[in-house]
Design a protein around this motif. Structure first.
Motif, PDB file in Angstrom:
ATOM      1  N   VAL A  42       0.869  -1.168   0.000  1.00  0.00           N
ATOM      2  CA  VAL A  42       0.000   0.000   0.000  1.00  0.00           C
ATOM      3  C   VAL A  42       0.910   1.223   0.000  1.00  0.00           C
ATOM      4  O   VAL A  42       1.826   1.322   0.815  1.00  0.00           O
ATOM      5  N   LYS A  43       0.676   2.135  -0.901  1.00  0.00           N
ATOM      6  CA  LYS A  43       1.476   3.356  -0.943  1.00  0.00           C
ATOM      7  C   LYS A  43       0.954   4.306   0.143  1.00  0.00           C
ATOM      8  O   LYS A  43      -0.243   4.522   0.268  1.00  0.00           O
ATOM      9  N   ILE A  44       1.889   4.865   0.915  1.00  0.00           N
ATOM     10  CA  ILE A  44       1.503   5.818   1.952  1.00  0.00           C
ATOM     11  C   ILE A  44       2.183   7.156   1.695  1.00  0.00           C
ATOM     12  O   ILE A  44       3.207   7.226   1.020  1.00  0.00           O
ATOM     13  N   ASP A  45       1.609   8.192   2.219  1.00  0.00           N
ATOM     14  CA  ASP A  45       2.162   9.532   2.095  1.00  0.00           C
ATOM     15  C   ASP A  45       3.529   9.574   2.768  1.00  0.00           C
ATOM     16  O   ASP A  45       3.686   9.110   3.897  1.00  0.00           O
ATOM     17  N   SER A  46       4.522  10.123   2.111  1.00  0.00           N
ATOM     18  CA  SER A  46       5.878  10.168   2.667  1.00  0.00           C
ATOM     19  C   SER A  46       5.966  11.044   3.919  1.00  0.00           C
ATOM     20  O   SER A  46       6.941  10.964   4.664  1.00  0.00           O
ATOM     21  N   ALA A  47       4.949  11.858   4.180  1.00  0.00           N
ATOM     22  CA  ALA A  47       4.945  12.690   5.382  1.00  0.00           C
ATOM     23  C   ALA A  47       4.594  11.883   6.633  1.00  0.00           C
ATOM     24  O   ALA A  47       4.811  12.341   7.755  1.00  0.00           O
ATOM     25  N   ILE A  48       4.057  10.677   6.456  1.00  0.00           N
ATOM     26  CA  ILE A  48       3.695   9.842   7.603  1.00  0.00           C
ATOM     27  C   ILE A  48       4.944   9.122   8.094  1.00  0.00           C
ATOM     28  O   ILE A  48       5.584   8.398   7.336  1.00  0.00           O
ATOM     29  N   PRO A  49       5.318   9.297   9.368  1.00  0.00           N
ATOM     30  CA  PRO A  49       6.503   8.617   9.900  1.00  0.00           C
ATOM     31  C   PRO A  49       6.301   7.089   9.873  1.00  0.00           C
ATOM     32  O   PRO A  49       5.209   6.605  10.189  1.00  0.00           O
ATOM     33  N   PRO A  50       7.331   6.326   9.516  1.00  0.00           N
ATOM     34  CA  PRO A  50       7.197   4.860   9.474  1.00  0.00           C
ATOM     35  C   PRO A  50       6.728   4.257  10.790  1.00  0.00           C
ATOM     36  O   PRO A  50       5.974   3.285  10.780  1.00  0.00           O
ATOM     37  N   ASN A  51       7.122   4.839  11.935  1.00  0.00           N
ATOM     38  CA  ASN A  51       6.695   4.265  13.212  1.00  0.00           C
ATOM     39  C   ASN A  51       5.204   4.491  13.478  1.00  0.00           C
ATOM     40  O   ASN A  51       4.640   3.910  14.392  1.00  0.00           O
ATOM     41  N   ALA A  53       2.997   4.642  10.529  1.00  0.00           N
ATOM     42  CA  ALA A  53       2.409   3.897   9.414  1.00  0.00           C
ATOM     43  C   ALA A  53       2.327   2.407   9.727  1.00  0.00           C
ATOM     44  O   ALA A  53       1.380   1.733   9.324  1.00  0.00           O
ATOM     45  N   CYS A  54       3.304   1.893  10.465  1.00  0.00           N
ATOM     46  CA  CYS A  54       3.304   0.465  10.771  1.00  0.00           C
ATOM     47  C   CYS A  54       2.088   0.070  11.607  1.00  0.00           C
ATOM     48  O   CYS A  54       1.628  -1.068  11.536  1.00  0.00           O
ATOM     49  N   CYS A  58      -0.591  -3.374  10.694  1.00  0.00           N
ATOM     50  CA  CYS A  58      -0.757  -4.556  11.537  1.00  0.00           C
ATOM     51  C   CYS A  58      -1.852  -4.370  12.584  1.00  0.00           C
ATOM     52  O   CYS A  58      -2.836  -5.084  12.585  1.00  0.00           O
ATOM     53  N   GLY A  59      -1.686  -3.405  13.469  1.00  0.00           N
ATOM     54  CA  GLY A  59      -2.596  -3.249  14.600  1.00  0.00           C
ATOM     55  C   GLY A  59      -4.031  -2.969  14.213  1.00  0.00           C
ATOM     56  O   GLY A  59      -4.961  -3.576  14.751  1.00  0.00           O
ATOM     57  N   VAL A  60      -4.218  -2.063  13.283  1.00  0.00           N
ATOM     58  CA  VAL A  60      -5.584  -1.691  12.908  1.00  0.00           C
ATOM     59  C   VAL A  60      -6.287  -2.838  12.188  1.00  0.00           C
ATOM     60  O   VAL A  60      -7.415  -3.200  12.528  1.00  0.00           O
TER      61      VAL A  60
END
Length: 135
Positions: A42-51, A53-54, A58-60
């Motif tokens: 899934v492509k995510i906005d680069s402004a979202i920090p990886p910690n 986005a993860c 998984c969690g959601v």
């Protein structure tokens, strides 16, 4: 379980000897670098920090899926959730989306209730603040 990519039936994982390595669920997420099938991306906005986005990957999906698919929460039902971390809050969201009318969060951290309200919690119980569960 198969070591092969779903779409083309080839392996992307081998050891130093060139032997195929088996991995779990076509993901192998406990590696520093990996190759995954496009169906798992899934492509995510680069402004979202990886910690952050993860949490979505998984969690959601785990929490919402637990309410929707595993527990099969029905409209009008009451749900109790023990632990209001990422997955617990996602269970609350899943229960809300399924139509639960009473969603009870159980956690020893009282600040979780205010956060949980945003995800559908209607009630909160802190086991450290009562002498009896029957209260």
């Amino acid at each position: 379980m198969s070591p092969y990519m779903v779409r083309d039936g080839t392996s992307r994982f081998t050891d130093a000897k060139g032997e195929v390595l088996y991995h779990s669920l076509d993901v192998s997420s406990f590696t520093e670098y990996t190759v995954v099938d496009v169906g798992h991306l899934v492509k995510i906005d680069s402004a979202i920090p990886p910690n952050r986005a993860c949490l979505l990957s998984c969690g959601v999906s785990t929490g919402v899926g637990a309410a929707w698919k595993t527990a099969q929460v029905e409209e009008g039902s009451t749900v109790a959730i023990f632990g209001l971390g990422t997955i617990g809050l996602a269970v609350a969201e899943g229960a809300r989306l399924c139509g639960a009318t009473r969603i009870i969060g159980v956690d020893v951290n009282p600040t979780k209730f205010e956060i949980g309200k945003k995800f559908g919690l209607t009630d909160f119980f802190n086991p450290k603040e009562t002498a009896s569960v029957s209260e």
